[in-house]
Scaffold this motif. Structure first.
Motif, PDB file in Angstrom:
ATOM      1  N   ILE A   1      10.211   0.827  27.839  1.00 11.02           N
ATOM      2  CA  ILE A   1       9.449  -0.312  27.312  1.00 11.02           C
ATOM      3  C   ILE A   1       8.884  -1.139  28.460  1.00 11.02           C
ATOM      4  O   ILE A   1       7.704  -1.524  28.464  1.00 11.02           O
ATOM      5  CB  ILE A   1      10.331  -1.203  26.406  1.00 11.02           C
ATOM      6  CG1 ILE A   1      10.623  -0.502  25.075  1.00 11.02           C
ATOM      7  CG2 ILE A   1       9.682  -2.575  26.173  1.00 11.02           C
ATOM      8  CD1 ILE A   1       9.484  -0.523  24.081  1.00 11.02           C
ATOM      9  N   ASP A   2       9.726  -1.422  29.449  1.00 15.07           N
ATOM     10  CA  ASP A   2       9.272  -2.213  30.594  1.00 15.07           C
ATOM     11  C   ASP A   2       8.122  -1.518  31.317  1.00 15.07           C
ATOM     12  O   ASP A   2       7.168  -2.178  31.761  1.00 15.07           O
ATOM     13  CB  ASP A   2      10.432  -2.445  31.568  1.00 15.07           C
ATOM     14  CG  ASP A   2      11.485  -3.387  31.011  1.00 15.07           C
ATOM     15  OD1 ASP A   2      11.203  -4.072  30.013  1.00 15.07           O
ATOM     16  OD2 ASP A   2      12.605  -3.423  31.575  1.00 15.07           O
ATOM     17  N   ARG A   3       8.202  -0.205  31.442  1.00 15.80           N
ATOM     18  CA  ARG A   3       7.141   0.546  32.100  1.00 15.80           C
ATOM     19  C   ARG A   3       5.848   0.476  31.286  1.00 15.80           C
ATOM     20  O   ARG A   3       4.765   0.306  31.846  1.00 15.80           O
ATOM     21  CB  ARG A   3       7.591   2.002  32.280  1.00 15.80           C
ATOM     22  CG  ARG A   3       6.552   2.916  32.928  1.00 15.80           C
ATOM     23  CD  ARG A   3       6.243   2.513  34.342  1.00 15.80           C
ATOM     24  NE  ARG A   3       5.290   3.431  34.954  1.00 15.80           N
ATOM     25  CZ  ARG A   3       4.451   3.096  35.917  1.00 15.80           C
ATOM     26  NH1 ARG A   3       4.431   1.844  36.383  1.00 15.80           N
ATOM     27  NH2 ARG A   3       3.626   3.984  36.421  1.00 15.80           N
ATOM     28  N   LEU A   4       5.959   0.613  29.976  1.00 13.82           N
ATOM     29  CA  LEU A   4       4.795   0.511  29.102  1.00 13.82           C
ATOM     30  C   LEU A   4       4.108  -0.844  29.267  1.00 13.82           C
ATOM     31  O   LEU A   4       2.888  -0.926  29.429  1.00 13.82           O
ATOM     32  CB  LEU A   4       5.230   0.735  27.646  1.00 13.82           C
ATOM     33  CG  LEU A   4       4.170   0.755  26.538  1.00 13.82           C
ATOM     34  CD1 LEU A   4       4.697   1.523  25.320  1.00 13.82           C
ATOM     35  CD2 LEU A   4       3.743  -0.639  26.086  1.00 13.82           C
ATOM     36  N   VAL A   5       4.919  -1.910  29.238  1.00 12.45           N
ATOM     37  CA  VAL A   5       4.375  -3.268  29.378  1.00 12.45           C
ATOM     38  C   VAL A   5       3.727  -3.452  30.742  1.00 12.45           C
ATOM     39  O   VAL A   5       2.643  -4.037  30.870  1.00 12.45           O
ATOM     40  CB  VAL A   5       5.487  -4.311  29.141  1.00 12.45           C
ATOM     41  CG1 VAL A   5       5.014  -5.720  29.519  1.00 12.45           C
ATOM     42  CG2 VAL A   5       5.954  -4.288  27.688  1.00 12.45           C
ATOM     43  N   GLU A   6       4.361  -2.930  31.768  1.00  7.86           N
ATOM     44  CA  GLU A   6       3.814  -3.034  33.129  1.00  7.86           C
ATOM     45  C   GLU A   6       2.454  -2.361  33.226  1.00  7.86           C
ATOM     46  O   GLU A   6       1.501  -2.919  33.800  1.00  7.86           O
ATOM     47  CB  GLU A   6       4.795  -2.394  34.115  1.00  7.86           C
ATOM     48  CG  GLU A   6       4.296  -2.338  35.546  1.00  7.86           C
ATOM     49  CD  GLU A   6       5.182  -1.496  36.451  1.00  7.86           C
ATOM     50  OE1 GLU A   6       4.756  -1.192  37.576  1.00  7.86           O
ATOM     51  OE2 GLU A   6       6.307  -1.123  36.029  1.00  7.86           O
ATOM     52  N   ILE A   7       2.336  -1.166  32.676  1.00  5.03           N
ATOM     53  CA  ILE A   7       1.078  -0.433  32.769  1.00  5.03           C
ATOM     54  C   ILE A   7      -0.025  -1.137  31.996  1.00  5.03           C
ATOM     55  O   ILE A   7      -1.148  -1.299  32.498  1.00  5.03           O
ATOM     56  CB  ILE A   7       1.242   1.014  32.271  1.00  5.03           C
ATOM     57  CG1 ILE A   7       2.144   1.815  33.211  1.00  5.03           C
ATOM     58  CG2 ILE A   7      -0.116   1.706  32.149  1.00  5.03           C
ATOM     59  CD1 ILE A   7       2.474   3.207  32.715  1.00  5.03           C
TER      60      ILE A   7
END
Length: 437
Positions: free
Chosen positions: A419-425
């Motif tokens: 989830i954190d990676r998705l939000v970051e991208i």
């Protein structure tokens, strides 16, 4: 990787020449070929034939609920196909997977929904619901009750009836001869629904259909009391209430079915997508005990509706294994918890990026609405989607009827780190595009 006998360019040219893609720009396909040629999937990731991995932020088409690469479903399909790959369910013929799946759906469905008519997918499920609703009123001696009301910004599929019910005008404009007796009302006002009913005449209306959360139209979440008021109105005017759970079913919103958030139950419920997580083609309509009893009591001949693959043994076996995984791995609870994390991340983006006007999510259905009306460039969501793909994330844009929205629906198996990676991208993609405007 790419098979030895076929180079990448071979596949591109074959694709351009022979494969008419659904819901795709034809000119773009002809000029550039396929955006991706995927070859593998694992969890929330897809991998193309070049080895590039991307987060599948849409569960492909809102449907790969348990994630990619689950060998258990392949084994379930193989075991069933080795025993009985297919048999007809016409003329009261049956098979064990279809029987057990119908019983399981009755167990988990809301209210007194108890009997399933199986289809091959969501469009067929919705068309079936309209036909069953109209046939129900014929049996009840009220054949004039045939109109179907749906909501603007809704999406119900692309079969003829489903297209006519869809509340996104470009889909209806695709054809020049829609099915008759379909009407549309405001998507957030129960009073507007009542106004249409009164205007058209309650004795002419068979059913009202709604998605608990509107998906393809931009992830629109209804007000808290909307569906309770809808249920009251349908009961008051003797109209069947149909929920389209094709996207929202089987855990997507953090409950088994999306309508459960609102404390009411429909008379008919359409499902597809998440019932097999896309590992096999399957859909259906679940009808209430009351309606089924009336069918049994009033019918005198053959139910003249059915699809070749209604109750397909292999697809039903896959669905049973898929539901087992959803339950055993607590993926519905995970969808609720990770949906809260997703919304938290979206709210952080909203505070950081001026172009973001609104964010929302229910379970693992989320949207970022963009404030781009003042821009001369037009909608920016498609630009952000393209940039996100370059950075390793697949999401989707909704630009119908003046909307400029990014939508998301990752697999229910997603974890906090992903989830954190998705939000970051997506934040980086919004920033990158924002600096060019």
């Amino acid at each position: 990787m790419i098979a030895n006998e076929r180079t990448y360019q071979d596949l591109v040219e074959l694709d351009k020449r022979h494969f008419l893609h659904p819901t795709s720009p034809i000119q773009q396909q002809q000029e550039h070929g396929p955006a991706y040629i995927f070859s593998k999937g694992n969890g929330v990731y897809l991998e193309d034939i070049h080895g590039k991995k991307v987060i599948d932020g849409m569960s492909s088409l809102w449907n790969v609920n348990i994630g990619h690469g689950r060998k258990e479903l392949g084994l379930a399909a193989m075991e069933q196909m080795n025993k009985l790959a297919f048999s007809s369910c016409f003329a009261t013929f049956s098979n064990e997977p279809a029987i057990r799946l119908a019983a399981k759906i009755a167990e988990v469905a809301p209210g007194d929904l108890n009997t399933t008519f199986f289809t091959s997918g969501g469009s067929e499920a919705n068309d079936t619901a309209y036909k069953l609703a109209r046939h129900y009123w014929i049996l009840r001696g009220q054949p004039e009750k045939k109109k179907i009301i749906s909501r603007i910004k809704s999406y119900h599929g692309v079969a003829m009836g489903a297209t006519s019910a869809t509340g996104l005008k470009p889909f209806r404009d695709f054809t020049n001869s829609l099915a008759p007796d379909f009407y549309h009302t405001d998507n957030m006002s129960a009073k507007a629904l009542e106004d249409v009913i009164i205007s058209e005449g309650p004795d002419t209306i068979a059913a009202f259909i709604a998605e608990p959360v509107q998906g393809a139209g931009g992830v629109h979440i209804a007000p808290e009391d909307y569906f309770k008021n809808v249920r009251t109105i349908c009961d008051q005017y003797n109209i069947l209430f149909i929920t389209d759970e094709v996207i929202t079913g089987f855990g997507r919103t953090g409950k088994y079915f999306g309508i459960e958030h609102y404390g009411v139950a429909p008379d008919l419920m359409c499902f597809a997508k998440g019932v097999t997580s896309g590992y096999a083609q399957l859909g259906g309509v679940v009808i209430s005990e009351k309606i089924y009893e009336d069918f049994k009591r009033l019918s005198t001949g053959t139910l003249l509706h059915g699809y070749t693959y209604s109750g397909h043994p292999m697809a039903c076996a896959v669905a049973l294994k898929n539901i087992e995984i959803i339950e055993n791995e607590n993926l519905i609870e995970n969808a609720k918890n990770m949906g809260e994390e997703l919304l938290k991340g979206f709210r952080w983006i909203e505070g950081e990026r001026e172009i973001v006007r609104n964010v929302r999510a229910l379970g693992l259905m989320g949207a970022i609405e963009l404030n781009s009306q003042q821009l001369t460039t037009g909608p920016v969501a498609p630009l952000i989607v393209n940039e996100a793909a370059k950075q390793g994330l697949i999401c989707r844009s909704v630009v119908f009827d003046g909307m400029d929205i990014l939508v998301f629906a990752p697999p229910l198996s997603i974890n906090k780190q992903e989830i954190d990676r998705l939000v970051e991208i997506i934040d980086r993609a919004i920033y990158t595009i924002g600096t060019t405007l």
